[in-house]
Write a protein that holds these residues in place. Structure first.
Motif, short mmCIF file in Angstrom:
data_model
loop_
_atom_site.label_atom_id
_atom_site.label_comp_id
_atom_site.label_asym_id
_atom_site.label_seq_id
_atom_site.Cartn_x
_atom_site.Cartn_y
_atom_site.Cartn_z
N ARG A 118 53.60 -11.65 40.68
CA ARG A 118 52.35 -11.82 40.83
C ARG A 118 51.17 -10.41 41.33
O ARG A 118 52.47 -9.95 42.78
N PRO A 119 50.76 -9.27 41.44
CA PRO A 119 50.67 -8.71 42.09
C PRO A 119 50.13 -8.95 43.57
O PRO A 119 49.63 -10.22 43.47
N CYS A 120 50.04 -8.41 44.18
CA CYS A 120 50.64 -8.30 46.06
C CYS A 120 50.05 -6.73 46.73
O CYS A 120 50.90 -6.28 46.61
N ILE A 121 50.03 -7.17 47.88
CA ILE A 121 49.59 -6.48 49.03
C ILE A 121 50.02 -6.49 50.40
O ILE A 121 50.00 -7.95 50.41
N LEU A 122 51.16 -5.76 50.15
CA LEU A 122 52.06 -5.86 51.62
C LEU A 122 51.53 -4.75 52.96
O LEU A 122 51.27 -3.77 52.40
N THR A 123 51.30 -5.45 53.82
CA THR A 123 51.24 -4.85 55.27
C THR A 123 52.13 -4.74 56.71
O THR A 123 52.14 -6.12 56.62
N SER A 124 51.85 -3.92 56.96
CA SER A 124 52.77 -4.57 58.36
C SER A 124 51.98 -4.03 60.02
O SER A 124 50.84 -2.65 59.09
N ASP A 127 51.77 -5.94 65.27
CA ASP A 127 52.14 -6.75 66.09
C ASP A 127 52.78 -7.80 65.89
O ASP A 127 52.92 -8.59 66.08
N ARG A 128 53.43 -6.37 65.27
CA ARG A 128 55.08 -7.18 64.47
C ARG A 128 54.73 -8.11 63.38
O ARG A 128 56.47 -8.33 62.71
N SER A 129 54.14 -8.11 62.67
CA SER A 129 53.38 -8.92 61.52
C SER A 129 53.58 -8.39 59.85
O SER A 129 53.52 -6.57 60.31
N LEU A 130 53.96 -8.87 59.21
CA LEU A 130 54.38 -8.37 57.24
C LEU A 130 53.32 -9.52 56.50
O LEU A 130 53.63 -10.81 56.99
#
Length: 426
Positions: A118-124, A127-130
């Motif tokens: 499914r379409p997903c938005i990925l962000t970094s 704070d080190r998080s993905l």
């Protein structure tokens, strides 16, 4: 007497006017020319003919990008309606964003449970998080904080179950975005890994680091199981300054095998050049193109970001570090002929990170700015034709593309927010 535009007369006049006396005498004797057959009329010269040929070739190149009909102009509608992703705790500066289809299992307790991509938005973020969000519901699906010991500066979705991330720790990590399992990792950079590039055929990967190095790899995926994902290092390029942008582009080579193997394009700080590298038989420089329109060697800017046009992959758009306003340049991916050189009116300073994203239809592109405004630039005219206002301060991250047939733009900034821009209201 031969006409003034006779080829032999033009060559003889060129030799005479440039002082090639011995060559001229030999040329006259060979053709039986007399001095009175070589007029002093300079209305037609070899130089003027070459210049006319150059202008003709340039006009042919510009035909593909010069506005001729309304369909070549900035396409309307464009993504202008925003949705804001839920703020996360702790709030942090957004460093990178992307949208891709991912296979996210229905249950975190059972990673093997089936779920279609499914379409997903990925962000970094700082704070080190993905973080991974569902594109439609904006629901937070996954948070990974263990991939790197420091913030993730760049990432690339290789396929629905494979993610490449580069961090301030200098590592390149291959992981499964659904489970967070680390599949492979490389420690070839001693400082920040700032860029990851992949060839269109998914056979080659390159990384750029602030250790002044660019590494190139071929990808060895020995089977359908992503756990077999591996790299074979092609080589390392060392620079006197930090690289800023990297890109794979297929260019015309000297033979058929070269024309199908992409070349790696690199820009670096304190240099107006783009550097072109061939991958085989060894990683080596093939050409360099000066982006300074005057052709001088003094440095006033560098290319901070590069992107190939999404339609024909022939034209390269470059965002520069020019202060006080970003400029964009367009050239052919294999040429140093600058087709456009225009200000974007986007304010920036010496510490800004210029970013540029093509609209999927190729009619223009988006660029960031330190004032928080996303500007839409019409390619045919170079004019700013759209402004998207939401962010308070620098915009660091942008993605533009198609999600299930719909044009979208995603932006993130130092105001710790992420905006999803679409053609219609949700």
């Amino acid at each position: 007497m031969p006409s003034r535009d006779n080829v032999h007369v033009l060559v003889a006049r060129y030799l005479r006017d440039n002082g090639y006396k011995n060559t001229l005498e030999a040329f006259k004797e060979e053709l039986g020319l007399e001095d009175d057959m070589i007029p002093s009329d300079h209305s037609i010269t070899l130089e003027s003919i070459i210049e006319q040929k150059r202008l003709f070739d340039l006009s042919r190149e510009l035909e593909a990008v010069t506005v001729a009909d309304d369909e070549d102009k900035w396409h309307v509608p464009y993504p202008a309606f925003k949705s804001i992703l839920p703020k996360q705790s702790p709030e942090s500066n957004i460093l990178f964003v992307s949208v891709a289809n991912l296979s996210i299992p229905a249950s975190t307790d059972d990673p093997s449970s089936g779920f279609p991509a499914r379409p997903c938005i990925l962000t970094s973020s700082a704070d080190r998080s993905l973080r991974i969000f569902d594109f439609y519901t904006l629901e937070l699906l996954r948070v990974h904080t263990h991939l790197h010991a420091s913030p993730i500066l760049s990432f690339l979705v290789f396929n629905e179950s494979t993610l490449l991330t580069g961090g301030m720790d200098g590592r390149l990590v291959v992981s499964n975005p659904a489970t967070g399992d680390i599949i492979a990792q490389l420690n070839d950079h001693q400082k920040y890994l700032v860029r990851i590039a992949c060839s269109r055929d998914m056979k080659y990967v390159a990384t750029a680091g602030y250790d002044k190095k660019v590494n190139a790899y071929s990808i060895e995926n020995l089977g359908s199981d992503e756990s077999n994902f591996a790299f074979a290092k092609i080589g390392t390029i060392s620079f006197p300054t930090n690289p800023e942008a990297i890109l794979f582009a297929t260019t015309e080579g000297e033979n058929e095998s070269e024309s199908t193997t992409p070349r790696l394009i690199v820009s670096r700080r304190d240099s107006t050049f783009l550097y072109y590298y061939k991958l085989f038989p060894v990683l080596s420089e093939a050409a360099r193109h000066n982006l300074n329109p005057d052709g001088t060697s003094w440095v006033s800017f560098c290319a901070m970001d590069m992107s190939l046009d999404p339609v024909d992959h022939k034209f390269l758009v470059v965002a520069t570090s020019t202060v006080p306003q970003m400029r964009f340049m367009m050239l052919q991916s294999r040429s140093d002929q600058i087709l456009k050189n225009v200000s974007t009116k986007a304010p920036q300073d010496a510490y800004s990170s210029a970013r540029i994203c093509w609209r999927p239809n190729g009619t223009g592109f988006w660029c960031n700015g330190d004032d928080g405004i996303i500007r839409g630039i019409e390619l045919s005219t170079g004019n700013v034709v759209a402004e998207l206002k939401h962010h308070d301060g620098k915009v660091k991250a942008m993605f533009a593309g198609i999600v299930e047939g719909r044009e979208v733009l995603v932006t993130g900034g130092f105001d710790k927010t992420i905006a999803v821009w679409e053609l219609e209201k949700r």
